[in-house]
Write a protein that holds these residues in place. Structure first.
Motif, mmCIF file in Angstrom:
data_model
loop_
_atom_site.group_PDB
_atom_site.id
_atom_site.type_symbol
_atom_site.label_atom_id
_atom_site.label_comp_id
_atom_site.label_asym_id
_atom_site.label_seq_id
_atom_site.Cartn_x
_atom_site.Cartn_y
_atom_site.Cartn_z
ATOM 1 N N UNK A 55 -0.420 1.913 1.797
ATOM 2 C CA UNK A 55 -1.256 1.756 2.986
ATOM 3 C C UNK A 55 -2.264 2.892 3.091
ATOM 4 N N UNK A 56 -1.853 4.090 2.754
ATOM 5 C CA UNK A 56 -2.748 5.243 2.819
ATOM 6 C C UNK A 56 -3.514 5.450 1.515
ATOM 7 N N UNK A 57 -2.818 5.340 0.397
ATOM 8 C CA UNK A 57 -3.423 5.675 -0.887
ATOM 9 C C UNK A 57 -4.069 4.530 -1.632
ATOM 10 N N UNK A 58 -3.807 3.305 -1.227
ATOM 11 C CA UNK A 58 -4.371 2.158 -1.923
ATOM 12 C C UNK A 58 -3.554 1.758 -3.134
ATOM 13 N N UNK A 92 -8.721 -7.118 -8.419
ATOM 14 C CA UNK A 92 -8.215 -5.959 -9.157
ATOM 15 C C UNK A 92 -7.744 -4.956 -8.114
ATOM 16 N N UNK A 93 -6.427 -4.756 -8.034
ATOM 17 C CA UNK A 93 -5.856 -3.840 -7.061
ATOM 18 C C UNK A 93 -5.908 -4.382 -5.646
ATOM 19 N N UNK A 94 -5.368 -3.600 -4.734
ATOM 20 C CA UNK A 94 -5.331 -3.994 -3.334
ATOM 21 C C UNK A 94 -4.223 -4.993 -3.054
ATOM 22 N N UNK A 95 -4.357 -5.679 -1.922
ATOM 23 C CA UNK A 95 -3.319 -6.616 -1.513
ATOM 24 C C UNK A 95 -3.861 -7.626 -0.516
ATOM 25 N N UNK A 96 -3.110 -8.688 -0.342
ATOM 26 C CA UNK A 96 -3.346 -9.677 0.704
ATOM 27 C C UNK A 96 -2.243 -9.503 1.732
ATOM 28 N N UNK A 97 -2.635 -9.414 2.979
ATOM 29 C CA UNK A 97 -1.676 -9.291 4.078
ATOM 30 C C UNK A 97 -1.475 -10.686 4.665
ATOM 31 N N UNK A 98 -0.220 -11.119 4.752
ATOM 32 C CA UNK A 98 0.082 -12.430 5.311
ATOM 33 C C UNK A 98 0.988 -12.252 6.521
ATOM 34 N N UNK A 99 0.566 -12.793 7.644
ATOM 35 C CA UNK A 99 1.372 -12.742 8.860
ATOM 36 C C UNK A 99 1.987 -14.126 9.051
ATOM 37 N N UNK A 100 3.313 -14.189 8.994
ATOM 38 C CA UNK A 100 4.034 -15.464 9.056
ATOM 39 C C UNK A 100 5.443 -15.222 9.595
ATOM 40 N N UNK A 101 6.118 -16.281 10.063
ATOM 41 C CA UNK A 101 7.448 -16.106 10.645
ATOM 42 C C UNK A 101 8.563 -15.823 9.637
#
Length: 81
Positions: free
Chosen positions: A61-64, A15-24
């Motif tokens: 990024x700051x506020x969610x 619920x809310x937020x995010x997944x950060x994916x580092x990829x080319x």
């Protein structure tokens, strides 16, 4: 490159937020995300996918996002020897 896969207020892995994916590339990021999160009706299991530049402009990024921030990070690395 970093990509941000956001979650809505209900019916998703988080619920809310995010997944950060580092990829080319975006395509590789989507494959990596899909390896951990099954698609729903043939669609990626998140409402939006942002590049790092676009995501910074959202203010999340700051506020969610729905009161949450980073839920997980997925990183694609390749090493040559």
């Amino acid at each position: 490159m970093k990509f941000y896969f956001t979650y809505g207020s209900s019916g998703m892995a988080y619920k809310g937020g995010w997944t950060e994916v580092e990829a080319p590339s975006r395509a590789t990021a989507m494959q990596a995300f899909s390896a951990f999160h099954r698609s729903v009706n043939g669609m990626t299991a998140c409402p939006d996918i942002y590049t790092e530049e676009a995501f910074r402009k959202t203010g999340m990024l700051d506020g969610g996002n729905f009161g949450a921030k980073t839920r997980e990070k997925i990183t694609i690395t390749r090493e040559f020897f």
